[in-house]
Scaffold this active site. Structure first.
Site, PDB file in Angstrom:
ATOM      1  N   HIS A   1       0.803  -1.230   0.000  1.00 25.53           N
ATOM      2  CA  HIS A   1       0.000   0.000   0.000  1.00 25.53           C
ATOM      3  C   HIS A   1       0.837   1.281   0.000  1.00 25.53           C
ATOM      4  CE1 HIS A   1      -3.497  -2.571   0.869  1.00 25.53           C
ATOM      5  NE2 HIS A   1      -2.788  -3.127   1.829  1.00 25.53           N
TER       6      HIS A   1
HETATM    7  O1  RIB Z   1      -4.522  -0.079   4.986  1.00 23.90           O
HETATM    8  C1  RIB Z   1      -3.145  -0.061   4.707  1.00 23.90           C
HETATM    9  C2  RIB Z   1      -2.467   0.974   5.529  1.00 23.90           C
HETATM   10  O2  RIB Z   1      -2.595   0.658   6.917  1.00 23.90           O
HETATM   11  C3  RIB Z   1      -0.944   1.027   5.270  1.00 23.90           C
HETATM   12  O3  RIB Z   1      -0.494   2.329   5.483  1.00 23.90           O
HETATM   13  C4  RIB Z   1      -0.388   0.120   6.319  1.00 23.90           C
HETATM   14  O4  RIB Z   1       0.959   0.458   6.673  1.00 23.90           O
HETATM   15  C5  RIB Z   1      -1.306   0.415   7.469  1.00 23.90           C
HETATM   16  O5  RIB Z   1      -0.837   1.588   8.115  1.00 23.90           O
END
Ligand code: RIB
Ligand code: CA
Length: 310
Positions: free
Chosen positions: A239
């Site tokens: 992500h």
């Molecule tokens: O949903 C994904 C996010 O939540 C990313 O930033 C991961 O590191 C968590 O913080």
């Protein structure tokens, strides 16, 4: 360009930070600021220091941020990132500490004093930036843009409709969404389109660097989770990597300027980002909502990162 990375490291945060370190100088990366999210802010702060230590970039300062969301108890995700926040991947112990100034004070002073506008990358809950803008809304004019990983149009990853970063601190997200700052949203709509397949991981490993090994271990650790395996049998999304990879090459993603709001009251849909994908709300178009990605480009950037760092 001068930017800061606000982060809750975090395995995918670590990949995102390494991308930035490989492609930008100490003069461009002004600081890492940490926030509670994946893990508590002390663990996340130490991980930020460990990543800089590994990369030989201890000139970049780390400022510890908020330990709890603006109006709620902290929700963490050790079940995803491990109690150490990096799923045991072997980053070294840090040889320095975080700065004495807190992240909110540092960001406030930076925005007040900087001659040029600052870009802010948000990889975790928006608590720090929300607090800065809530106390000093006029500082929005000193921010070039905020690129954030968070939210999604129509589905979540921590509840059926809420993505983790936004869910942890929906009130902070509301402040940022209404701040008037140029916002670039890397939501689940794009992050779920880029998967760390075995072929891609093997290319990263072939760089032969310890950074390559660490990136593969970080992404592999996420892929090993049963809940991830069910939904992503071929690999895991990365992500946060979208945020800094976008700084490297803004053609990575494309999308549309539209309205995005966040639910802060409903128990059922708390933290949902309501993305006006059909432009029917009549509300202000406050966010560049990304919905297309060149996923091969993302992994080429990660592979290049592994080749450029030790
Ligand atoms: O949903 C994904 C996010 O939540 C990313 O930033 C991961 O590191 C968590 O913080
Ligand atoms: Ca994160």
């Amino acid at each position: 360009m001068k930017f800061i990375i606000d982060t809750d490291p975090g395995t995918d945060d670590a990949v995102a930070i390494l991308i930035a370190l490989a492609h930008f100088s100490d003069e461009e990366i002004l600081a890492l600021t940490t926030v509670a999210g994946n893990v508590n802010v002390d663990v996340g702060t130490r991980n930020a220091l460990r990543i800089l230590e590994h990369s030989g970039r201890n000139n970049i300062p780390v400022y510890k941020g908020e330990a709890v969301p603006l109006n709620r108890d902290l929700l963490t995700a050790e079940w995803v990132h491990g109690t150490d926040g990096l799923n045991g991947v072997g980053f070294p112990d840090p040889s320095k500490s975080e700065e004495a100034t807190g992240a909110v004070d540092y960001i406030t002073q930076l925005l007040q004093k900087s001659e040029e506008k600052i870009t802010i990358c948000i990889l975790g809950p928006m608590t720090n930036i929300g607090k800065v803008l809530d106390s000093n809304p006029e500082l929005a004019k000193n921010i070039e843009q905020i690129i954030f990983m968070g939210g999604g149009a129509g589905f979540g990853n921590h509840t059926p409709v809420a993505e983790f970063n936004i869910l942890v601190d929906p009130e902070a997200a509301k402040i940022v969404l209404n701040s008037g700052v140029k916002l670039v949203m890397m939501g689940l709509d794009v992050t779920h389109q880029a998967i760390s397949t075995k072929e891609r991981l093997s290319k990263i490993l072939d760089t032969g660097t310890l950074t390559g090994e660490h990136c593969v271990a970080l992404m592999g650790s996420l892929a090993d989770l049963d809940i991830v395996k069910e939904k992503f049998p071929d690999g895991t999304p990365v992500h946060d990597a979208f945020v800094t990879a976008y700084l490297v090459d803004s053609s990575l993603t494309s999308g549309e300027l539209t309205n995005v709001e966040v639910e802060v009251d409903s128990e059922l849909t708390l933290g949902q980002t309501v993305v006006d994908t059909n432009q029917i709300s009549g509300r202000s178009k406050n966010v560049y909502w990304m919905n297309k990605v060149d996923d091969e480009k993302l992994f080429n950037i990660i592979t290049k990162t592994a080749s450029l760092l030790p």
